[in-house]
Scaffold this motif. Structure first.
Motif, mmCIF file in Angstrom:
data_model
loop_
_atom_site.group_PDB
_atom_site.id
_atom_site.type_symbol
_atom_site.label_atom_id
_atom_site.label_comp_id
_atom_site.label_asym_id
_atom_site.label_seq_id
_atom_site.Cartn_x
_atom_site.Cartn_y
_atom_site.Cartn_z
ATOM 1 N N PRO A 163 -14.267 15.975 -28.792
ATOM 2 C CA PRO A 163 -13.026 17.230 -28.931
ATOM 3 C C PRO A 163 -11.987 17.110 -28.681
ATOM 4 O O PRO A 163 -11.090 17.487 -30.104
ATOM 5 N N GLU A 164 -11.708 16.951 -27.762
ATOM 6 C CA GLU A 164 -9.619 16.701 -27.250
ATOM 7 C C GLU A 164 -9.374 15.533 -28.129
ATOM 8 O O GLU A 164 -9.632 14.512 -28.018
ATOM 9 N N HIS A 165 -7.962 16.416 -28.449
ATOM 10 C CA HIS A 165 -6.662 15.440 -28.795
ATOM 11 C C HIS A 165 -5.660 15.661 -28.358
ATOM 12 O O HIS A 165 -5.231 16.742 -28.520
ATOM 13 N N GLY A 166 -4.803 14.557 -27.749
ATOM 14 C CA GLY A 166 -3.347 14.971 -27.603
ATOM 15 C C GLY A 166 -3.074 14.731 -29.104
ATOM 16 O O GLY A 166 -3.184 14.200 -29.735
ATOM 17 N N LEU A 187 -10.479 24.030 -27.574
ATOM 18 C CA LEU A 187 -11.707 24.024 -27.222
ATOM 19 C C LEU A 187 -12.498 25.168 -27.078
ATOM 20 O O LEU A 187 -12.854 25.616 -26.387
ATOM 21 N N HIS A 188 -13.327 25.708 -28.304
ATOM 22 C CA HIS A 188 -14.149 26.400 -28.178
ATOM 23 C C HIS A 188 -15.587 26.436 -28.319
ATOM 24 O O HIS A 188 -15.790 25.916 -29.488
ATOM 25 N N PHE A 189 -16.900 25.856 -27.252
ATOM 26 C CA PHE A 189 -17.799 25.889 -27.469
ATOM 27 C C PHE A 189 -18.988 26.053 -26.685
ATOM 28 O O PHE A 189 -18.936 26.424 -25.892
ATOM 29 N N LYS A 190 -20.143 26.524 -27.195
ATOM 30 C CA LYS A 190 -20.962 27.047 -27.108
ATOM 31 C C LYS A 190 -22.102 25.708 -26.098
ATOM 32 O O LYS A 190 -21.529 25.038 -26.502
ATOM 33 N N ALA A 191 -22.398 25.941 -24.683
ATOM 34 C CA ALA A 191 -23.115 25.200 -24.080
ATOM 35 C C ALA A 191 -24.122 24.250 -25.310
ATOM 36 O O ALA A 191 -24.912 25.373 -25.624
ATOM 37 N N GLY A 192 -23.747 22.916 -25.419
ATOM 38 C CA GLY A 192 -24.420 22.136 -25.993
ATOM 39 C C GLY A 192 -24.200 21.911 -28.005
ATOM 40 O O GLY A 192 -24.844 21.330 -29.179
ATOM 41 N N THR A 200 -5.627 25.675 -23.572
ATOM 42 C CA THR A 200 -4.281 25.179 -24.013
ATOM 43 C C THR A 200 -4.393 24.072 -24.235
ATOM 44 O O THR A 200 -3.413 23.545 -25.291
ATOM 45 N N HIS A 201 -5.174 22.849 -24.232
ATOM 46 C CA HIS A 201 -5.772 21.586 -25.169
ATOM 47 C C HIS A 201 -6.404 21.936 -26.511
ATOM 48 O O HIS A 201 -6.705 22.954 -26.507
ATOM 49 N N LEU A 202 -6.313 20.947 -27.196
ATOM 50 C CA LEU A 202 -6.569 20.268 -28.579
ATOM 51 C C LEU A 202 -7.439 20.075 -28.673
ATOM 52 O O LEU A 202 -7.480 19.052 -29.039
ATOM 53 N N SER A 203 -8.207 21.034 -30.415
ATOM 54 C CA SER A 203 -8.778 20.160 -30.688
ATOM 55 C C SER A 203 -8.364 19.173 -32.117
ATOM 56 O O SER A 203 -7.039 19.055 -32.226
#
Length: 246
Positions: free
Chosen positions: A39-42, A194-199, A212-215
């Motif tokens: 899910p993380e991208h620069g 990047l905000h996700f619950k476990a699973g 800080t980091h990006l979707s």
């Protein structure tokens, strides 16, 4: 044989005509592993589709790097050696220069950080290429009143001052990403990060709350901001770049 030679000449000519945009910086710009799953991208990772085929994006940004570690690890040398006349270098550091607990990365904003930026600018110009300075992207850092609180201290100011003093094309990415975060607000702005619950996402087996980091959405939004600002820059040195935007 004759046709093969002609084809090789055409291919070589096409390659030679390409202008390279090197992007140097940290994890907010960098390419990520497993882009189809991660899910993380620069934001520089998603920059290529905004340009025509005569522009090649070489994303040299690396997770966790400051101006100091980027230079000390010879990463800047590897870019400098390849730079040619007409190329561009996008320069966005700050997040890791702030790490005062880490002597391999920390830089004083008014001394080392400033002079590292000046080095990038001067050496880029030595090769006949054009530097573009960008301030660090804002973090999603809303207080309990819904106010977006800055986190980068004096680093963006020094970037602005170097750009002004050395007449470098400049994009105030901190400002424009502040506007982006604020337009989404404290809750919806989580979509940019990047905000996700476990699973919730197979890539994360634990809760994830990274401001800080990006979707992909956040990275693409910031890449679009960069493109929009390039279009508005009034500097003859970037006319070729402006004309190459789709």
């Amino acid at each position: 044989m004759k046709y093969l030679i002609i084809l090789l000449l055409i291919t070589t000519a096409s390659f030679a005509q390409k202008t390279t945009v090197y992007t140097i910086g940290d994890s907010t710009m960098a390419n990520k592993k497993d882009p189809d799953k991660n899910p993380e991208h620069g934001w520089a990772q998603v920059l290529q589709p905004f340009f025509k085929e005569n522009i090649a994006i070489e994303n040299k940004a690396v997770n966790g790097r400051s101006t100091k570690s980027f230079i000390n690890e010879k990463r800047w040398d590897s870019v400098y050696k390849k730079l040619k006349k007409g190329d561009y270098v996008f320069i966005e550091f700050g997040h890791n220069d702030e790490k005062i607990e880490d002597s391999t990365r920390y830089t004083n904003p008014h001394t080392s950080y400033r002079y590292n930026l000046i080095r990038f600018v001067k050496q880029t110009r030595e090769k006949g290429a054009t530097p573009i300075l960008l301030t660090s992207i804002a973090r999603r850092n809303f207080n309990e009143k819904g106010v977006l609180v800055p986190t980068h201290g004096e680093y963006p100011l020094e970037t602005r001052l170097v750009a002004q003093e050395y007449k470098v094309p400049f994009i105030d990415l901190e400002y424009y990403t502040e506007l982006l975060e604020q337009s989404y607000g404290p809750e919806k702005s989580k979509q940019l990060h990047l905000h996700f619950k476990a699973g919730e996402n197979p890539y994360y087996d634990k809760d994830k709350a990274d401001d800080t980091h990006l979707s992909l959405k956040g990275a693409t939004s910031i890449a679009q901001i960069v493109i929009n600002q390039i279009r508005l820059l009034e500097d003859t040195s970037i006319e070729k770049l402006k004309k190459s935007i789709k």
